[in-house]
Design a protein around this motif. Structure first.
Motif, PDB file in Angstrom:
ATOM      1  N   SER A   8       0.675  -1.108   0.066  1.00  0.00           N
ATOM      2  CA  SER A   8       0.025  -0.015  -0.147  1.00  0.00           C
ATOM      3  C   SER A   8       0.946   1.337   0.052  1.00  0.00           C
ATOM      4  O   SER A   8       0.023   2.323   0.222  1.00  0.00           O
ATOM      5  N   SER A   9       2.244   1.208  -0.209  1.00  0.00           N
ATOM      6  CA  SER A   9       3.038   2.291  -0.120  1.00  0.00           C
ATOM      7  C   SER A   9       2.563   3.199  -1.429  1.00  0.00           C
ATOM      8  O   SER A   9       2.249   2.882  -2.421  1.00  0.00           O
ATOM      9  N   PRO A  10       2.537   4.603  -1.251  1.00  0.00           N
ATOM     10  CA  PRO A  10       2.303   5.270  -2.423  1.00  0.00           C
ATOM     11  C   PRO A  10       3.164   5.400  -3.473  1.00  0.00           C
ATOM     12  O   PRO A  10       3.132   5.790  -4.496  1.00  0.00           O
ATOM     13  N   PHE A  11       4.583   4.823  -3.094  1.00  0.00           N
ATOM     14  CA  PHE A  11       5.507   4.710  -4.451  1.00  0.00           C
ATOM     15  C   PHE A  11       5.405   3.299  -5.104  1.00  0.00           C
ATOM     16  O   PHE A  11       6.125   3.228  -5.975  1.00  0.00           O
ATOM     17  N   LEU A  12       4.248   2.411  -4.649  1.00  0.00           N
ATOM     18  CA  LEU A  12       4.140   0.938  -5.412  1.00  0.00           C
ATOM     19  C   LEU A  12       2.820   1.421  -6.116  1.00  0.00           C
ATOM     20  O   LEU A  12       1.659   1.240  -5.713  1.00  0.00           O
ATOM     21  N   LEU A  13       2.927   1.712  -7.319  1.00  0.00           N
ATOM     22  CA  LEU A  13       2.076   2.100  -8.119  1.00  0.00           C
ATOM     23  C   LEU A  13       1.334   0.897  -8.966  1.00  0.00           C
ATOM     24  O   LEU A  13       2.341   0.306 -10.076  1.00  0.00           O
ATOM     25  N   GLY A  14       0.141   0.437  -9.146  1.00  0.00           N
ATOM     26  CA  GLY A  14      -0.187  -0.471 -10.247  1.00  0.00           C
ATOM     27  C   GLY A  14       0.104  -1.805  -9.624  1.00  0.00           C
ATOM     28  O   GLY A  14      -0.023  -3.003 -10.539  1.00  0.00           O
ATOM     29  N   PHE A  15       0.531  -2.050  -8.288  1.00  0.00           N
ATOM     30  CA  PHE A  15       0.796  -3.455  -7.918  1.00  0.00           C
ATOM     31  C   PHE A  15      -0.547  -4.317  -7.197  1.00  0.00           C
ATOM     32  O   PHE A  15      -0.325  -5.238  -6.582  1.00  0.00           O
ATOM     33  N   GLU A  16      -1.693  -3.790  -7.278  1.00  0.00           N
ATOM     34  CA  GLU A  16      -2.704  -4.586  -6.904  1.00  0.00           C
ATOM     35  C   GLU A  16      -3.087  -5.712  -7.432  1.00  0.00           C
ATOM     36  O   GLU A  16      -3.327  -6.528  -6.669  1.00  0.00           O
ATOM     37  N   ARG A  17      -2.658  -6.165  -8.640  1.00  0.00           N
ATOM     38  CA  ARG A  17      -2.736  -7.489  -9.118  1.00  0.00           C
ATOM     39  C   ARG A  17      -1.705  -8.437  -8.618  1.00  0.00           C
ATOM     40  O   ARG A  17      -2.169  -9.588  -8.489  1.00  0.00           O
ATOM     41  N   LEU A  18      -0.653  -7.974  -8.570  1.00  0.00           N
ATOM     42  CA  LEU A  18       0.315  -8.533  -7.809  1.00  0.00           C
ATOM     43  C   LEU A  18      -0.064  -9.196  -6.197  1.00  0.00           C
ATOM     44  O   LEU A  18       0.027 -10.340  -5.998  1.00  0.00           O
ATOM     45  N   GLU A  19      -0.599  -8.265  -5.598  1.00  0.00           N
ATOM     46  CA  GLU A  19      -1.253  -8.668  -4.259  1.00  0.00           C
ATOM     47  C   GLU A  19      -2.349  -9.725  -4.454  1.00  0.00           C
ATOM     48  O   GLU A  19      -2.348 -10.436  -3.589  1.00  0.00           O
ATOM     49  N   GLY A  20      -3.176  -9.500  -5.305  1.00  0.00           N
ATOM     50  CA  GLY A  20      -4.293 -10.661  -5.624  1.00  0.00           C
ATOM     51  C   GLY A  20      -3.637 -12.053  -5.985  1.00  0.00           C
ATOM     52  O   GLY A  20      -4.062 -13.048  -5.464  1.00  0.00           O
ATOM     53  N   MET A  21      -2.626 -12.064  -6.757  1.00  0.00           N
ATOM     54  CA  MET A  21      -1.913 -13.343  -6.881  1.00  0.00           C
ATOM     55  C   MET A  21      -1.164 -13.767  -5.941  1.00  0.00           C
ATOM     56  O   MET A  21      -1.016 -15.049  -5.788  1.00  0.00           O
ATOM     57  N   LEU A  22      -0.490 -12.917  -4.967  1.00  0.00           N
ATOM     58  CA  LEU A  22       0.050 -13.376  -3.713  1.00  0.00           C
ATOM     59  C   LEU A  22      -1.058 -14.104  -2.809  1.00  0.00           C
ATOM     60  O   LEU A  22      -0.722 -15.327  -2.017  1.00  0.00           O
ATOM     61  N   GLU A  23      -2.045 -13.591  -2.707  1.00  0.00           N
ATOM     62  CA  GLU A  23      -3.322 -14.095  -1.974  1.00  0.00           C
ATOM     63  C   GLU A  23      -3.735 -15.366  -2.399  1.00  0.00           C
ATOM     64  O   GLU A  23      -3.848 -16.512  -1.714  1.00  0.00           O
ATOM     65  N   ARG A  24      -3.846 -15.403  -3.694  1.00  0.00           N
ATOM     66  CA  ARG A  24      -4.217 -16.788  -4.327  1.00  0.00           C
ATOM     67  C   ARG A  24      -3.161 -17.737  -4.299  1.00  0.00           C
ATOM     68  O   ARG A  24      -3.394 -19.093  -3.955  1.00  0.00           O
ATOM     69  N   ALA A  25      -1.995 -17.517  -4.353  1.00  0.00           N
ATOM     70  CA  ALA A  25      -0.794 -18.555  -4.116  1.00  0.00           C
ATOM     71  C   ALA A  25      -0.850 -18.980  -2.794  1.00  0.00           C
ATOM     72  O   ALA A  25      -0.598 -20.133  -2.358  1.00  0.00           O
ATOM     73  N   ALA A  26      -1.090 -18.093  -1.580  1.00  0.00           N
ATOM     74  CA  ALA A  26      -1.084 -18.547  -0.161  1.00  0.00           C
ATOM     75  C   ALA A  26      -2.253 -19.561  -0.126  1.00  0.00           C
ATOM     76  O   ALA A  26      -1.865 -20.468   0.736  1.00  0.00           O
ATOM     77  N   ARG A  27      -3.337 -19.389  -0.774  1.00  0.00           N
ATOM     78  CA  ARG A  27      -4.309 -20.346  -0.565  1.00  0.00           C
ATOM     79  C   ARG A  27      -4.214 -21.805  -1.046  1.00  0.00           C
ATOM     80  O   ARG A  27      -4.755 -22.606  -0.627  1.00  0.00           O
ATOM     81  N   SER A  28      -3.704 -21.475  -2.241  1.00  0.00           N
ATOM     82  CA  SER A  28      -3.351 -22.824  -2.961  1.00  0.00           C
ATOM     83  C   SER A  28      -2.329 -23.653  -2.502  1.00  0.00           C
ATOM     84  O   SER A  28      -2.116 -24.801  -2.656  1.00  0.00           O
ATOM     85  N   ALA A  29      -1.325 -23.135  -1.641  1.00  0.00           N
ATOM     86  CA  ALA A  29      -0.217 -24.039  -1.003  1.00  0.00           C
ATOM     87  C   ALA A  29      -0.511 -24.978  -0.134  1.00  0.00           C
ATOM     88  O   ALA A  29       0.521 -25.534   0.335  1.00  0.00           O
ATOM     89  N   ASP A  30      -1.854 -25.057   0.384  1.00  0.00           N
ATOM     90  CA  ASP A  30      -2.036 -25.968   1.731  1.00  0.00           C
ATOM     91  C   ASP A  30      -1.906 -27.427   1.160  1.00  0.00           C
ATOM     92  O   ASP A  30      -1.577 -28.222   2.095  1.00  0.00           O
ATOM     93  N   ASP A  31      -2.398 -27.938   0.281  1.00  0.00           N
ATOM     94  CA  ASP A  31      -2.554 -29.294  -0.147  1.00  0.00           C
ATOM     95  C   ASP A  31      -1.267 -29.992  -0.603  1.00  0.00           C
ATOM     96  O   ASP A  31      -0.443 -29.343  -1.532  1.00  0.00           O
ATOM     97  N   GLY A  32      -0.850 -31.083  -0.248  1.00  0.00           N
ATOM     98  CA  GLY A  32       0.318 -31.608  -0.242  1.00  0.00           C
ATOM     99  C   GLY A  32       0.466 -32.425  -1.575  1.00  0.00           C
ATOM    100  O   GLY A  32       1.397 -33.147  -1.701  1.00  0.00           O
ATOM    101  N   TYR A  33      -0.714 -32.646  -2.113  1.00  0.00           N
ATOM    102  CA  TYR A  33      -0.746 -33.766  -3.202  1.00  0.00           C
ATOM    103  C   TYR A  33      -0.933 -33.020  -4.614  1.00  0.00           C
ATOM    104  O   TYR A  33      -1.774 -32.118  -4.825  1.00  0.00           O
ATOM    105  N   PRO A  34      -0.012 -33.496  -5.683  1.00  0.00           N
ATOM    106  CA  PRO A  34       1.119 -34.457  -5.666  1.00  0.00           C
ATOM    107  C   PRO A  34       2.264 -33.746  -5.112  1.00  0.00           C
ATOM    108  O   PRO A  34       2.334 -32.482  -5.410  1.00  0.00           O
ATOM    109  N   PRO A  35       3.237 -34.490  -4.567  1.00  0.00           N
ATOM    110  CA  PRO A  35       4.311 -33.843  -4.364  1.00  0.00           C
ATOM    111  C   PRO A  35       5.116 -33.169  -5.371  1.00  0.00           C
ATOM    112  O   PRO A  35       4.861 -33.878  -6.471  1.00  0.00           O
ATOM    113  N   TYR A  36       6.087 -32.201  -5.027  1.00  0.00           N
ATOM    114  CA  TYR A  36       6.880 -31.668  -6.164  1.00  0.00           C
ATOM    115  C   TYR A  36       8.035 -30.929  -5.711  1.00  0.00           C
ATOM    116  O   TYR A  36       8.254 -30.672  -4.549  1.00  0.00           O
ATOM    117  N   ASN A  37       8.992 -30.785  -6.656  1.00  0.00           N
ATOM    118  CA  ASN A  37      10.096 -30.128  -6.659  1.00  0.00           C
ATOM    119  C   ASN A  37      10.250 -28.857  -7.519  1.00  0.00           C
ATOM    120  O   ASN A  37       9.671 -29.035  -8.607  1.00  0.00           O
TER     121      ASN A  37
END
Length: 137
Positions: A8-37
């Protein structure tokens, strides 16, 4: 309650989409199947390897949707087989990986029960552009 954003810094303009992607990534990281590297294969390349034993290539899909790599698998039910014990997981799955702008999928393949997805970021040219300042009369 007001939600405080890390971006939310006034110097970071146009990063709203990035924030949404980070939230989606955090939600999908819970399941451990299938295992991956995830391996870094060079300065600008990565490889994701998923253990997909029992899946045929036609049961798997690799797509890129809105800067997300989506790897999914689903097997049809085999009614002709009767299992006494079923210890090899073959359930449906969907894994999502958030990709930075410019990351490209260059290859996907299955070998020995492992799905590999190769990614790269082409080297970008640094662009410096002078902006003319116009005085208003």
């Amino acid at each position: 309650m007001t939600r405080v954003s890390l971006l939310s810094s006034p110097f970071l303009l146009g990063f709203e989409r990035l924030e949404g992607m980070l939230e989606r990534a955090a939600r999908s990281a819970d399941d451990g199947y299938p295992p991956y590297n995830i391996e870094q294969t060079s300065e600008t390349s990565w490889r994701i390897v998923l253990a997909v034993a029992g899946f045929l290539p036609e049961h798997l899909s690799v797509t890129v949707e809105d800067n997300q790599l989506v790897v999914a698998g689903a097997q049809p039910d085999d009614k002709t087989r009767t299992f006494v014990h079923r210890g090899i997981a073959t359930r449906q799955f969907q894994r999502r990986y958030v990709l930075a702008d410019g990351i490209e999928v260059v290859h996907a393949g299955v070998e020995n029960g492992l799905l590999t997805v190769d990614l790269t970021r082409p080297k970008s040219q640094q662009v410096i552009r002078k902006i003319d300042i116009v005085a208003k009369p």
